[in-house]
Design an enzyme around this catalytic site. Structure first.
Site, PDB file in Angstrom:
ATOM      1  N   CYS B 249      61.780 -22.097 112.043  1.00 18.08           N
ATOM      2  CA  CYS B 249      62.857 -23.073 111.847  1.00 18.08           C
ATOM      3  C   CYS B 249      62.894 -23.431 110.370  1.00 18.08           C
ATOM      4  O   CYS B 249      63.074 -22.550 109.536  1.00 18.08           O
ATOM      5  CB  CYS B 249      62.659 -24.294 112.754  1.00 18.08           C
ATOM      6  SG  CYS B 249      61.109 -25.168 112.512  1.00 18.08           S
ATOM      7  N   ARG B 254      60.344 -27.550 114.830  1.00 14.92           N
ATOM      8  CA  ARG B 254      61.257 -27.221 115.927  1.00 14.92           C
ATOM      9  C   ARG B 254      60.852 -25.895 116.570  1.00 14.92           C
ATOM     10  O   ARG B 254      60.998 -25.702 117.778  1.00 14.92           O
ATOM     11  CB  ARG B 254      62.705 -27.144 115.410  1.00 14.92           C
ATOM     12  CG  ARG B 254      63.308 -28.494 115.051  1.00 14.92           C
ATOM     13  CD  ARG B 254      64.685 -28.365 114.416  1.00 14.92           C
ATOM     14  NE  ARG B 254      64.641 -27.857 113.057  1.00 14.92           N
ATOM     15  CZ  ARG B 254      65.711 -27.537 112.327  1.00 14.92           C
ATOM     16  NH1 ARG B 254      66.925 -27.653 112.856  1.00 14.92           N
ATOM     17  NH2 ARG B 254      65.574 -27.101 111.092  1.00 14.92           N
TER      18      ARG B 254
END
Lengths: 146, 291
Positions: B249, B254
Site C-alpha cells: 500500500c 493497509r
C-alpha cells in the site's frame, strides 16, 4: 509570540515526556463546542486538508480581535488537541499577533518524537490556514475603512 | 494452553478461525488468564480517551519501529516490549484498533515476524466495540513484567523487500490495496489525506488493484464472510491459494489488513507484505512504474 501561546509551549516543553501526550489529551478535551451559528452554517467552515482527520476551521477577523473556531471529531483526539492549542493560544489575539506567530512554534513543544510526521504537517496546515484567513480579513477591513 | 477459540459460525467458516474473535467473545473472555488485549491505533491519543478494560497500548510508531533506521525493532526491542506489556510467548494476544483495524493488523503482522504463536484480531475493531456500547475505561493497566526470550525476526516468510518485489514482477502476483486514485497515479496518498510522501504516482507493473476496503463490511468494518471473500479474491481477481503473492500500500498498514485476509481468512500459503510500499517505490530511482 503571543503570551498565551508562549505559555502553552512552555507548559508542554516543561512536562516530562511520558506525560506530554496526556497534556495534549487535556487540550483535546477542552476544545469548546462550535457556537450555534457555525453548527447551523457549517458550510462556512474551511476544511483543513493537511489533516488526516476531518477538521474544519472558521476565523472571524475583527479590527482588535481574531476569533477562532475549530471542529474535529472525538475519534481524532490528536488533531483536536492541536486545534485546541491554537484555540487557547490565539483566540482573541489581534490580527498582528496571529500573523506574527512563528510557523514552527510547535517544534518547541517536544511532541515531534511522540506523534507521527503526518500529524505534524496537519498542525502546520491549521496555523497556515488561520494566518491566510487573517491576512485576507485584515486586507478587506483596511479596504473597507479606507 | 491457548485461550479457547471463538465458536462463532461466521468465524468458523474461515480457513483459520483461530485468528479472529467477535466483540461478544472478547467481552466474555476479558480477564481470562493467558489473554492480553492490545490496542493499536493511527491516532496515538485515542487509546487514552477510553479503551477496552485491561487492554494495553502498542504504538506502531514508537513501539514497533526502530527510532533511527526505517525498520522494525530487533529481537531485544521486541522482547522488551512484550515483557513490558505482560506478554509471554504462550500469551494469546487479541489486537484491535481504529481505522478498521489497519494498525491492529500491522501490529499483528509485526508480531508474527517474531514468531509469536497465538495472535488474533477483533472483528470490527474499536469502532464496533464502541458502537455496541461495550465497556471502555481510561484506567491504564500496569502489568508485571513477563519473561519473553529473544526471538529472532524472520523477514523471509511474510515480509518482502524492494529487490524481491522487483524480481517478483512477471513471476508472481502483486496486489495493490490502495484506493483506485492512488493506483492510477492521480493521487499520491489516500483520498482526503495530505498529498505527499512520494515523488511519483502510479503502481508497480503487473499489480492488480484490490482496495483493502473491499474485504470489509461498509457498515461495521467487520470482515466479509468467507464465501464473499472467496468470490472477490479467487473469483473476480483470479488469485489462487497456492500463488506467491506480495501485497503493498503506502507504508504497509493497509496491506497488513489484506495480508491478514488472504493468509488467515482464506488460507493462502505464500503471502508477503511489502512494508516499504509506495513511499519507497514511488521515491526509488529507476524502478519501473505503471500508470
Amino acid at each position: 509570540m503571543r503570551d498565551a501561546l508562549h505559555d502553552i509551549v512552555e507548559e508542554f516543553a516543561g512536562t516530562p515526556r511520558d506525560l506530554r501526550l496526556m497534556l495534549l489529551l487535556e487540550f483535546a478535551n477542552a476544545l469548546p463546542p462550535l457556537p450555534d451559528h457555525l453548527v447551523q452554517d457549517h458550510d462556512r467552515m474551511e476544511a483543513v486538508e493537511e489533516c488526516q482527520a476531518p477538521v474544519f476551521l472558521a476565523v472571524d477577523v475583527g479590527p482588535d480581535a481574531v476569533r477562532l473556531y475549530f471542529d474535529a471529531p472525538p475519534e481524532s483526539p490528536t488533531t483536536r488537541g492541536f486545534a485546541s492549542v491554537l484555540h487557547q493560544g490565539l483566540d482573541g489575539a489581534t490580527p498582528e499577533e496571529v500573523l506574527a506567530t512563528p510557523n514552527d512554534f510547535f517544534l518547541s513543544m517536544g511532541l515531534e518524537e511522540l506523534v507521527t510526521p503526518l500529524r505534524m504537517r496537519g498542525r502546520a496546515g491549521m496555523l497556515a490556514r488561520v494566518k491566510r484567513r487573517v491576512a485576507g480579513g485584515a486586507e478587506r477591513t483596511s479596504r473597507e475603512t479606507s | 494452553m491457548p485461550v479457547e477459540y471463538d465458536p462463532d459460525p461466521k468465524i468458523a467458516a474461515y480457513a483459520h478461525p483461530e485468528r479472529l474473535v467477535t466483540t461478544e467473545w472478547l467481552e466474555a473472555h476479558l480477564g481470562d488468564p493467558g489473554l492480553v488485549v492490545a490496542e493499536s491505533d493511527e491516532d496515538v491519543l485515542l487509546y487514552h480517551t477510553g479503551h477496552i478494560p485491561g487492554a494495553v497500548k502498542i504504538d506502531w510508531h514508537l513501539d514497533l519501529n526502530d527510532p533511527l533506521t526505517r525498520d522494525y525493532v530487533d529481537a531485544g526491542g521486541f522482547a522488551a516490549l512484550m515483557s513490558a506489556k505482560g506478554i509471554t510467548p504462550d500469551t494469546t494476544i487479541v489486537f484491535y484498533g481504529d481505522q478498521s483495524n489497519w494498525w491492529a493488523a500491522y501490529a499483528l503482522w509485526v508480531t508474527s515476524l517474531f514468531g509469536h504463536a497465538d495472535v488474533r484480531l477483533l472483528d470490527g475493531g474499536r469502532k464496533k466495540w464502541h458502537d455496541e456500547g461495550r465497556p471502555l475505561t481510561t484506567d491504564v493497566p500496569s502489568p508485571s513484567p513477563a519473561d519473553y526470550p529473544l526471538a529472532e525476526r524472520d523477514d523471509e516468510r511474510i515480509r518482502a523487500y524492494r529487490e524481491q518485489v522487483l524480481a517478483h514482477i512477471g513471476n508472481g502476483a502483486l496486489v495493490d490495496v490502495r484506493s483506485p486514485g492512488e493506483y492510477s497515479g492521480e493521487l499520491l496518498h489516500m483520498p482526503d489525506y495530505p498529498q505527499e510522501g512520494a515523488l511519483r504516482g502510479g503502481h508497480i507493473p503487473t499489480a492488480v488493484n484490490v482496495p483493502w476496503r473491499r474485504a470489509a463490511d461498509e457498515a461495521d468494518g467487520t470482515f466479509l464472510p468467507a464465501d464473499r471473500l472467496r468470490a472477490l479474491y479467487e473469483g473476480e481477481i483470479g488469485l489462487d491459494a497456492r500463488d506467491d503473492i506480495i501485497a503493498y500500500c503506502r507504508i504497509g498498514e493497509r496491506s497488513s489488513h489484506t495480508w491478514f485476509v488472504l493468509t488467515y481468512l482464506l488460507g493462502f500459503d505464500h503471502v508477503r507484505n511489502y512494508d516499504g510500499s509506495w513511499v519507497e517505490w514511488g521515491n526509488a530511482v529507476r524502478v519501473p512504474i505503471e500508470r
